[in-house]
Design an enzyme around this catalytic site. Structure first.
Site, short mmCIF file in Angstrom:
data_model
loop_
_atom_site.label_atom_id
_atom_site.label_comp_id
_atom_site.label_asym_id
_atom_site.label_seq_id
_atom_site.Cartn_x
_atom_site.Cartn_y
_atom_site.Cartn_z
N HIS A 161 15.75 -4.94 20.99
CA HIS A 161 14.39 -4.44 20.76
C HIS A 161 14.25 -3.84 19.38
O HIS A 161 15.24 -3.51 18.73
CB HIS A 161 14.03 -3.37 21.80
CG HIS A 161 13.70 -3.92 23.16
ND1 HIS A 161 14.66 -4.26 24.08
CD2 HIS A 161 12.51 -4.20 23.75
CE1 HIS A 161 14.07 -4.73 25.18
NE2 HIS A 161 12.76 -4.70 25.01
N LYS A 209 12.01 1.86 19.59
CA LYS A 209 11.94 2.00 21.05
C LYS A 209 12.68 3.27 21.46
O LYS A 209 13.80 3.52 21.01
CB LYS A 209 12.57 0.78 21.72
CG LYS A 209 12.49 0.79 23.24
CD LYS A 209 12.96 -0.53 23.82
CE LYS A 209 13.00 -0.51 25.35
NZ LYS A 209 11.70 -0.22 25.97
N1 LIG Z 1 5.95 -3.06 30.61
C1 LIG Z 1 5.93 -3.83 29.52
O1 LIG Z 1 5.70 -5.05 29.59
C2 LIG Z 1 6.18 -3.19 28.18
C3 LIG Z 1 6.12 -3.94 27.01
C4 LIG Z 1 6.31 -3.29 25.79
C5 LIG Z 1 6.52 -1.92 25.76
N2 LIG Z 1 6.60 -1.22 26.92
C6 LIG Z 1 6.75 0.24 26.95
O2 LIG Z 1 5.48 0.81 26.63
C7 LIG Z 1 5.68 2.09 26.05
C8 LIG Z 1 4.92 2.20 24.74
O3 LIG Z 1 5.50 1.34 23.79
P1 LIG Z 1 4.90 1.25 22.30
O4 LIG Z 1 5.82 0.35 21.55
O5 LIG Z 1 3.44 0.94 22.35
O6 LIG Z 1 5.12 2.76 21.81
P2 LIG Z 1 4.34 3.55 20.67
O7 LIG Z 1 5.22 4.68 20.27
O8 LIG Z 1 3.87 2.60 19.62
O9 LIG Z 1 3.04 4.13 21.40
C9 LIG Z 1 3.05 5.18 22.33
C10 LIG Z 1 1.75 5.96 22.14
O10 LIG Z 1 1.62 6.89 23.22
C11 LIG Z 1 0.99 8.03 22.69
N3 LIG Z 1 1.12 9.16 23.61
C12 LIG Z 1 2.12 10.08 23.68
N4 LIG Z 1 1.86 10.98 24.64
C13 LIG Z 1 0.66 10.63 25.21
C14 LIG Z 1 -0.16 11.17 26.23
N5 LIG Z 1 0.23 12.25 26.91
N6 LIG Z 1 -1.32 10.55 26.54
C15 LIG Z 1 -1.72 9.45 25.87
N7 LIG Z 1 -1.00 8.88 24.87
C16 LIG Z 1 0.20 9.47 24.55
C17 LIG Z 1 1.66 8.23 21.34
O11 LIG Z 1 0.89 9.09 20.50
C18 LIG Z 1 1.73 6.79 20.83
O12 LIG Z 1 0.57 6.45 20.09
C19 LIG Z 1 7.20 2.26 25.92
O13 LIG Z 1 7.68 3.01 27.02
C20 LIG Z 1 7.72 0.83 25.98
O14 LIG Z 1 9.05 0.75 26.47
C21 LIG Z 1 6.43 -1.83 28.11
#
Ligand SMILES: NC(=O)c1ccc[n+]([C@@H]2O[C@H](COP(=O)([O-])OP(=O)(O)OC[C@H]3O[C@@H](n4cnc5c(N)ncnc54)[C@H](O)[C@@H]3O)[C@@H](O)[C@H]2O)c1
Length: 221
Positions: free
Chosen positions: A130, A134
């Site tokens: 990844h 992450k």
């Molecule tokens: N299930 C899937 O298919 C899948 C796919 C990709 C990523 N993910 C997961 O999704 C999550 C996010 O990944 P990303 O790459 O977008 O991360 P990222 O860091 O780009 O985004 C996360 C966002 O969440 C915000 N945030 C933090 N606390 C918050 C709150 N209390 N309320 C609302 N927003 C809040 C942050 O400010 C940030 O903008 C990770 O856990 C990742 O592992 C899952």
């Protein structure tokens, strides 16, 4: 029309989800919330039916608790949080929660094929790769794959290796080895759009789930 709040709206996944929900004919975006945008879920839930959460391991459970309190279903894409705590929160809740460690159809198929293969080839290892920002390792997808393989084969879950490098999105290889042969099952995500059909399907179906939390997109396919 399904009214959706997206938590994590300033993040990589959240921005893509906001775009996908905005373009779906059967959904309206009530709000995209994120502390980076100066907003939080609680003020947005009043008018919503479904919360879609792509935030952080330390944030997701409080958001889902607020959604349960407000009578709003949740679709969780965030990984790396305490699943036992989520199960406790869902007991007796009047609304549903769907959690999927991976919303890409190719990844769901990879997990299914890996579980099938594990029945016949007991020795295996998982390599997940990844992007280097992450927060959790191993990935939720790798942990889920290992659990599905262990369930199918009756063996211990295979070991997982995590690679974190710039330039990657999300990739996973399951390598099974036997005398004189190996089988590799590999999934590559080249764009976050891969996750959107699964996320929209989950938002449409979460309200009708018979079990909560339901874990895995495969239960909707
Ligand atoms: N299930 C899937 O298919 C899948 C796919 C990709 C990523 N993910 C997961 O999704 C999550 C996010 O990944 P990303 O790459 O977008 O991360 P990222 O860091 O780009 O985004 C996360 C966002 O969440 C915000 N945030 C933090 N606390 C918050 C709150 N209390 N309320 C609302 N927003 C809040 C942050 O400010 C940030 O903008 C990770 O856990 C990742 O592992 C899952």
């Amino acid at each position: 029309v399904i009214k959706v709040v997206v938590a994590g709206a300033a993040g990589r996944m959240g921005q893509t989800v906001v775009d996908a929900v905005s373009h779906a004919d059967d959904m309206t975006l009530v709000a995209g919330v994120d502390p980076a945008l100066g907003s939080g879920v609680e003020e947005a839930l009043g008018d919503a039916e479904v919360l879609v959460d792509f935030t952080q391991p330390g944030a997701v459970l409080a958001n889902v608790a607020a959604a349960i309190e407000a009578g709003v279903h949740s679709v969780i894409g965030t990984t790396g949080f305490d699943m036992a705590e989520l199960e406790r929160m869902c007991q007796g809740a009047a609304v549903n929660v769907l959690v999927a460690p991976n919303f890409a159809i190719g990844a769901v198929l990879m997990m299914r094929f890996a579980a099938d293969a594990a029945r016949h080839m007991p020795k295996a290892e998982i390599i997940e790769l990844h992007h280097d920002t992450k927060l959790d390792a191993p990935s939720g997808t790798a942990i889920r794959t290992a659990a599905l393989m262990a369930d199918a084969s009756g063996n211990a879950p295979p070991p997982i290796h995590s690679v974190r490098l710039p330039g990657l999105v999300a990739n996973q290889e399951v390598i099974l080895g036997e005398l004189g042969q190996t089988l590799t099952i590999r999934h590559d995500t080249t764009s976050r759009e891969a996750f959107m059909p699964g996320v929209l399907l989950a938002a449409r179906r979460v309200g009708a789930l018979e079990r909560s939390p339901t874990v895995g997109l495969e239960h909707l396919l």
